[in-house]
Motif scaffolding. Sequence first.
Motif, short mmCIF file in Angstrom:
data_model
loop_
_atom_site.label_atom_id
_atom_site.label_comp_id
_atom_site.label_asym_id
_atom_site.label_seq_id
_atom_site.Cartn_x
_atom_site.Cartn_y
_atom_site.Cartn_z
N MET A 191 38.33 26.99 -88.95
CA MET A 191 37.29 27.03 -89.98
C MET A 191 37.85 26.74 -91.38
N ALA A 227 38.16 35.79 -89.98
CA ALA A 227 37.17 36.83 -90.32
C ALA A 227 37.41 37.52 -91.66
N ILE A 261 45.61 39.28 -89.52
CA ILE A 261 44.22 38.82 -89.74
C ILE A 261 43.26 40.01 -89.88
N ASP A 262 41.99 39.65 -89.99
CA ASP A 262 40.85 40.57 -89.85
C ASP A 262 40.89 41.77 -90.80
O1 FUB Z 1 36.94 33.99 -85.95
C1 FUB Z 1 38.31 33.90 -85.65
C2 FUB Z 1 38.81 35.12 -84.97
O2 FUB Z 1 38.07 35.33 -83.77
C3 FUB Z 1 38.62 36.40 -85.72
O3 FUB Z 1 39.52 36.58 -86.78
C4 FUB Z 1 38.75 37.37 -84.62
O4 FUB Z 1 38.37 38.66 -84.92
C5 FUB Z 1 37.89 36.72 -83.56
O5 FUB Z 1 36.54 37.01 -83.74
#
Ligand code: FUB
Length: 339
Positions: free
Chosen positions: A65, A102, A152-153
Amino acid sequence: KKEAADSPKVAAQDTGKKYLAEPLIRDIFTADPSAHVFNGKIYIYPSHDIEAGIPQNDNGDHFAMNDYHILSMDDVNDGKVTDHGVGLAVKDIPWAGRQLWAPDAAFKDGTYYLYFPVKDKQDIFKIGVATSKTPEGPFKAEPQPIAGSYSIDPAVFTDDDGTSYMYFGGIWGGQLQRWKDGKKINESKTDLEKPDEAAINCRVVKMSKDMKSFDGKVEDAVILDKDGKPLLGKDHDRRFFEGSWMHKYNGKYYLTYSTGDTHFLCYAIGDKPMGPFTYGGKFMEPVEGWTTHHSIIEWKGKWYIFYHDTQLSGKTHLRNIKVTALTHNADGSIALIKP
Ligand code: FUB
């Protein structure tokens, strides 16, 4: 994908509201919805999925993305969504390489903060922050990632005393297994590869007053079983994988998260925001698509979960966000949602 076995209680779904458990927006693909109530409205900070033509793999390369669209709803009870357009793009983040995953948002003292994970130019996930005077953006990114961040996240929770905490991390493609005490330790593509040892934990850290840096050490948000022992690496039905969220209910701290390769959403309860947390159970069975990712808000005295599946596309990297009711049972458990 398996059925959840440990929660007999099924959340009542409000069938009178047709938008519940239906895609909230259909003209772009959206995922990982982090919802917040700002200025009496619901703002949703999702990932913006695109078809990048990259084959699916365990590293998540197909989630390629490039920007975020920020969404809002005047009321969860009418299902209408406003798309405020691009709030932040990879091209406007000086240190970014690829894969805007995310995000989450927070508000403090007149400024909105957007937290985002993206790979840097060396292909290492770090977490950045961008600011705006309005919840819908556009947001301006800081020139560097948050010092000491990795993986991440991000999910930022502000407690009743005004202290904010960031929960973050994700294993496999999210690279959390590569880090210990803030240092790179290995290049494993999955986890620690030690199934009989304690699982990798979600991370938690206090945010500084400026909301742009960490205040103190990044800690493990430890999840214990009912006997006080840490969940093990082999316990794929219960151990943390990615996609954490924090909400407070009846004075308890609910850490919720995805189990990744077993596709459940689970919760663990603590007495303090940084844990430890005791595993409580599953509260959502697997959705369509490989990933499952959520946020939880209270709106007009009721609780809702924002989540995603792949209803519109049937493809795991082209997801659509949804909302449905979430029920806290009288005993403190969360009722199981069958999506
Ligand atoms: O959207 C990319 C990744 O997929 C997210 O960071 C994760 O939590 C999973 O939903």
